[in-house]
Design a protein around this motif. Structure first.
Motif, PDB file in Angstrom:
ATOM      1  N   ILE A   1      12.717  -3.438 -26.521  1.00 32.47           N
ATOM      2  CA  ILE A   1      13.172  -4.608 -27.151  1.00 32.47           C
ATOM      3  C   ILE A   1      11.741  -5.102 -28.008  1.00 32.47           C
ATOM      4  CG2 ILE A   1      14.648  -5.213 -25.003  1.00 32.47           C
ATOM      5  CD1 ILE A   1      12.137  -7.065 -24.266  1.00 32.47           C
ATOM      6  N   GLY A   2      12.174  -6.030 -29.036  1.00 27.87           N
ATOM      7  CA  GLY A   2      11.058  -6.421 -29.864  1.00 27.87           C
ATOM      8  C   GLY A   2      11.714  -6.885 -31.031  1.00 27.87           C
ATOM      9  N   ASP A   3      10.897  -7.441 -31.663  1.00 28.61           N
ATOM     10  CA  ASP A   3      11.440  -8.028 -33.119  1.00 28.61           C
ATOM     11  C   ASP A   3      11.958  -6.951 -34.022  1.00 28.61           C
ATOM     12  OD1 ASP A   3      10.672 -10.572 -32.395  1.00 28.61           O
ATOM     13  OD2 ASP A   3       9.397 -10.847 -33.702  1.00 28.61           O
TER      14      ASP A   3
ATOM     15  N   ALA B   1      18.895  -4.039 -30.747  1.00 28.49           N
ATOM     16  CA  ALA B   1      18.666  -4.922 -31.945  1.00 28.49           C
ATOM     17  C   ALA B   1      17.668  -6.176 -31.725  1.00 28.49           C
ATOM     18  CB  ALA B   1      19.763  -5.251 -32.820  1.00 28.49           C
ATOM     19  N   GLY B   2      16.842  -6.155 -32.754  1.00 25.63           N
ATOM     20  CA  GLY B   2      15.852  -7.463 -32.878  1.00 25.63           C
ATOM     21  C   GLY B   2      16.368  -8.694 -33.514  1.00 25.63           C
ATOM     22  N   GLN B   3      17.249  -8.572 -34.198  1.00 23.55           N
ATOM     23  CA  GLN B   3      18.047  -9.717 -34.858  1.00 23.55           C
ATOM     24  C   GLN B   3      18.349 -10.809 -34.017  1.00 23.55           C
ATOM     25  OE1 GLN B   3      18.425  -6.562 -35.662  1.00 23.55           O
ATOM     26  NE2 GLN B   3      18.983  -6.230 -37.758  1.00 23.55           N
ATOM     27  N   GLU B   4      18.086 -11.964 -34.437  1.00 23.30           N
ATOM     28  CA  GLU B   4      18.678 -13.171 -33.530  1.00 23.30           C
ATOM     29  C   GLU B   4      20.181 -13.095 -33.448  1.00 23.30           C
ATOM     30  OE1 GLU B   4      17.885 -16.221 -30.744  1.00 23.30           O
ATOM     31  OE2 GLU B   4      16.479 -15.074 -31.964  1.00 23.30           O
TER      32      GLU B   4
ATOM     33  N   ASN C   1       3.128 -12.648 -31.739  1.00 25.66           N
ATOM     34  CA  ASN C   1       3.628 -14.084 -31.128  1.00 25.66           C
ATOM     35  C   ASN C   1       4.926 -14.116 -30.623  1.00 25.66           C
ATOM     36  OD1 ASN C   1       0.879 -14.687 -32.339  1.00 25.66           O
ATOM     37  ND2 ASN C   1       1.840 -15.610 -34.273  1.00 25.66           N
ATOM     38  N   ASN C   2       5.748 -13.444 -30.885  1.00 24.52           N
ATOM     39  CA  ASN C   2       7.193 -13.469 -30.095  1.00 24.52           C
ATOM     40  C   ASN C   2       7.223 -12.917 -29.140  1.00 24.52           C
ATOM     41  OD1 ASN C   2       8.164 -15.125 -32.096  1.00 24.52           O
ATOM     42  ND2 ASN C   2       8.940 -13.672 -33.498  1.00 24.52           N
TER      43      ASN C   2
END
Length: 224
Positions: free
Chosen positions: A18-20, A69-72, A101-102
């Motif tokens: 996981i991650g951006d 996927a990292g997209q919102e 930061n996220n």
């Protein structure tokens, strides 16, 4: 490097990445699973999957790694894949402070949806781009210490620490799994030895039954 998916194994461990978006999760996964790096890698849509068999001691472990996927807009889809996951690689890009930061947001989501015993490894990826660094290594290490995570900086491009990061997660999952199984067996043995038939005094017509005790089933191949 890749083993047959049908090869007999002792355990199946599921883990998630996981991650951006664009922090390099997919290339980390393909470097680990196939020893490949894809320069034309595109953003993951939903969830992608890869596996690799790892031997830890005398046990063969099939590691199933889910790249999310990292997209919102995909969050509602990918959050369902946390269920049953025993490990996670939480990835940020050392050249983009926003991805660092996220991390708290990702951690909060992970801990609210995943197993409380999950092994989490914090990964600062793209260490080959040190000249563009926005997040210091000590910052990553400090966050890992605060949140009780394992930490490592990696480069999927140069294949630096990628193997070590995945193996650290898998071996820790195996250690926790073994410890929990041992504790369950000890508890079952203790319960069995303390649940005995009460001696009936001579002449008594009262029949006392032994409480049923559920034995812990040993894990079958490819199941945890």
């Amino acid at each position: 490097m890749a083993d047959s998916f049908d090869e007999e194994c002792d355990y199946l461990f599921k883990a998630v990445m996981i991650g951006d978006s664009a922090v390099g999760k997919s290339n980390l996964l393909w470097r680990f699973a196939k020893d490949e790096f894809r320069l034309d890698s595109k953003p993951t849509i939903g969830v992608e999957f890869a596996y690799r068999n790892i031997r830890v001691g005398d046990k063969l472990i099939k590691a199933q790694i889910w790249d999310t996927a990292g997209q919102e807009r995909f969050r509602a889809i990918t959050s369902s894949y946390y269920r049953g996951a025993l490990g996670a690689l939480l990835v940020y890009d050392i050249t983009r402070r926003s991805t660092f930061n996220n991390l708290q947001k990702w951690l909060q989501e992970l801990r609210s949806l995943a197993d409380s015993h999950m092994v989490i490894v914090l990964i600062g990826n793209k260490s080959d781009l040190g000249h563009m660094r926005e997040v210091g290594e000590e910052e990553g290490r400090k966050l890992a210490e605060q949140e009780d995570l394992y930490f490592m900086e990696t480069s999927a491009l140069q294949n630096v620490n990628v193997e070590d990061a995945f193996l650290r997660m898998i071996t820790q999952i195996h250690r926790i799994n073994t410890q929990r199984n041992l504790e369950a067996k000890i508890k079952d043995t203790t319960t069995s030895t303390t649940t005995q038939t009460t001696t009936i005094p001579r002449g008594s017509q009262v029949l006392l039954s032994i409480d049923e005790v559920s034995a812990t089933k040993s894990a079958s191949c490819c199941h945890y």
